[in-house]
Design a protein around this motif. Structure first.
Motif, short mmCIF file in Angstrom:
data_model
loop_
_atom_site.label_atom_id
_atom_site.label_comp_id
_atom_site.label_asym_id
_atom_site.label_seq_id
_atom_site.Cartn_x
_atom_site.Cartn_y
_atom_site.Cartn_z
N LEU A 164 0.93 -1.13 0.13
CA LEU A 164 -0.03 0.10 0.29
C LEU A 164 0.76 1.26 0.10
N ALA A 165 1.85 1.25 0.91
CA ALA A 165 2.78 2.21 0.81
C ALA A 165 3.38 2.51 -0.32
N ARG A 166 4.02 1.68 -0.74
CA ARG A 166 4.62 1.68 -2.34
C ARG A 166 3.90 2.21 -3.31
N ASP A 167 2.57 1.76 -3.52
CA ASP A 167 1.80 2.24 -4.59
C ASP A 167 1.47 3.82 -4.20
N TRP A 168 1.19 4.07 -3.13
CA TRP A 168 1.00 5.58 -2.75
C TRP A 168 1.88 6.32 -3.02
N PHE A 169 3.20 6.13 -2.71
CA PHE A 169 4.31 7.07 -2.88
C PHE A 169 4.56 7.22 -4.25
N THR A 170 4.41 6.08 -5.11
CA THR A 170 4.90 6.04 -6.38
C THR A 170 3.76 6.74 -7.31
N ALA A 171 2.66 6.55 -6.95
CA ALA A 171 1.58 7.28 -7.68
C ALA A 171 1.54 8.96 -7.44
N HIS A 172 2.23 9.16 -6.33
CA HIS A 172 2.26 10.69 -6.04
C HIS A 172 3.57 11.29 -6.23
#
Length: 440
Positions: free
Chosen positions: A419-427
């Motif tokens: 979840l953290a990985r996807d949030w950071f890479t998306a933003h």
């Protein structure tokens, strides 16, 4: 829940051991049924696999009553209370041990086919079986591994009765057991396929694990260095990792002060590094300061230090910065991100206390924010919802099913990292200004 087979059990068991990936670990399977489980655990942890042959020393007239156990290398552990109660003479003990030692050596030769045992001294030894009944064999195995010099002993089994698991927690440093029924029945009842494991299968699994990996060049680990960062009256210890081609850097804020030593933060940081994100594991408090609980809840002190560290991080790496906060560090991350002129790209909270940030900071915040909470951490989940109601930025609450506050349940920390990985890479490339919006 029933497991499909031993390998399926091993795959699930590996999730509960994910924090050990990348550490100095050796996985030891108890023959015969524990070896297929251990093989899957070792493969998923990227750790070496070996067999752990132990032999219980049984009282001659009551062989199920163990007075000790033996392992390789002459390791021998005995229970003096049982010896005294059974009235065993030294000649009787020596006779039993000689017979069991001969059988142990025969099995070792058969399984290893001339290979040497993997050293366990100074390492984390993960002892794996396909299930517990009384737990006597697992207890003997843990004691033998301890006698071989293991720095840490972790017992991992797919299923075991709650009483046996509780007793084994006094023998091993950690017990990972996803299913702990009050009444076990039989171990085989917890598997759809519980076909007996043969000696030939054990030998083949060990031989496969011992084969050298393909000769393709391995990717080099990103540089990892210890740094000291001046911030708000202190020099903070931190660990900086910058992968090649990193697009952003994530500073970790942990309220207790031990951010760079937190195994959970280390695990999440590793997942972010593999996704091409730099990480700064940061101690927001010195060792002396961390002993005072008042400092742990001094959100403004933590926020000032985190802000200073993020300024240093931008200057050191030239990368945009995001925050990952846990516990009171989550509130500090939100306060720091809400400061005037802050260029923080996004914030993720793991089991954090965003409610401890001031209402003004929560309202001013523009960095997209993800709040990750375990479904069984009900009080903290309520507090996160209260904090989210004050936010006008893009934000989301992600509830991890079955997780408690520390995300210790199998697979839950992996979910946090993803979840953290996807949030950071998306933003990573998105500005923190503009029309605020809420995510579902």
């Amino acid at each position: 829940m029933r497991y499909d087979d031993r390998r399926g059990a091993g795959r699930l068991l590996a999730e509960g051991l994910a924090e050990l990936r990348g550490r100095d670990v050796v996985v030891l399977g108890l023959p015969r049924g524990g070896v297929p489980v251990a093989a899957e655990v070792a493969r998923r942890l990227g750790a070496p696999l070996d067999v752990l042959v132990v032999r219980k020393l049984g009282v001659p007239r009551q062989p199920e009553w163990g007075f000790g156990a033996i392992g390789e290398g002459g390791v021998r552990v005995v229970n003096r209370d049982v010896i005294a109660e059974a009235g065993l003479e030294s000649a009787e003990r020596e006779s039993v041990e000689a017979a069991e030692r001969a059988e142990l050596e025969r099995r070792v030769r058969s399984y290893r086919q001339g290979r040497s045992a993997l050293p366990v001294a100074g390492r984390t030894a993960v002892v794996v079986d396909d299930g517990l009944a009384t737990g006597a064999t697992a207890e003997a195995a843990c004691r033998v591994v301890r006698g071989q010099g293991a720095a840490r002993v972790v017992l991992a089994v797919p299923v075991g009765p709650v009483r046996s698991v509780a007793r084994l927690r006094r023998v091993a440093d950690e017990v990972v057991c996803p299913q702990t029924p009050q009444v076990l029945g039989s171990v085989g009842a917890w598997y759809r396929n519980f076909t007996q494991t043969s000696d030939a299968e054990v030998t083949a699994l060990l031989a496969e694990a011992a084969r050298p990996a393909p000769s393709a060049p391995a990717a080099a680990a990103p540089p990892d260095r210890e740094v000291r960062i001046p911030a708000a009256g202190a020099r903070l210890g931190a660990r900086l990792v910058v992968p090649d081609g990193a697009q952003a850097a994530v500073a970790f804020a942990h309220g207790s002060g031990s951010g760079r030593h937190s195994p959970r933060n280390q695990y999440v940081a590793g997942a972010l590094n593999r996704a091409g994100l730099a990480t700064l594991l940061l101690d927001l408090l010195t060792d002396d300061e961390a002993h005072d609980r008042h400092n742990v809840f001094d959100i403004f002190l933590l926020a000032r230090r985190l802000h200073a560290a993020s300024v240093w991080l931008r200057g050191e790496t030239g990368l945009p910065v995001a925050y990952f906060g846990a516990s009171t560090g989550a509130a500090a991350a939100l306060e720091a991100a809400a400061l005037s002129g802050s260029e923080v790209r996004s914030v993720v909270s793991r089991g954090g206390r965003p409610d401890l940030a001031t209402p003004a900071a929560l309202t001013r915040l523009r960095a997209p924010t993800l709040l990750i909470v375990g479904s069984r951490d009900t009080q903290v989940l309520s507090l996160n919802r209260l904090a989210a109601d004050r936010m006008h930025c893009e934000h989301r609450i992600a509830v991890v099913p079955g997780a408690t506050h520390l995300f210790e349940e199998p697979g839950t920390l992996t979910t946090v990292a993803e979840l953290a990985r996807d949030w950071f890479t998306a933003h990573v490339d998105r500005p923190t200004t503009g029309t605020p919006r809420r995510s579902a």
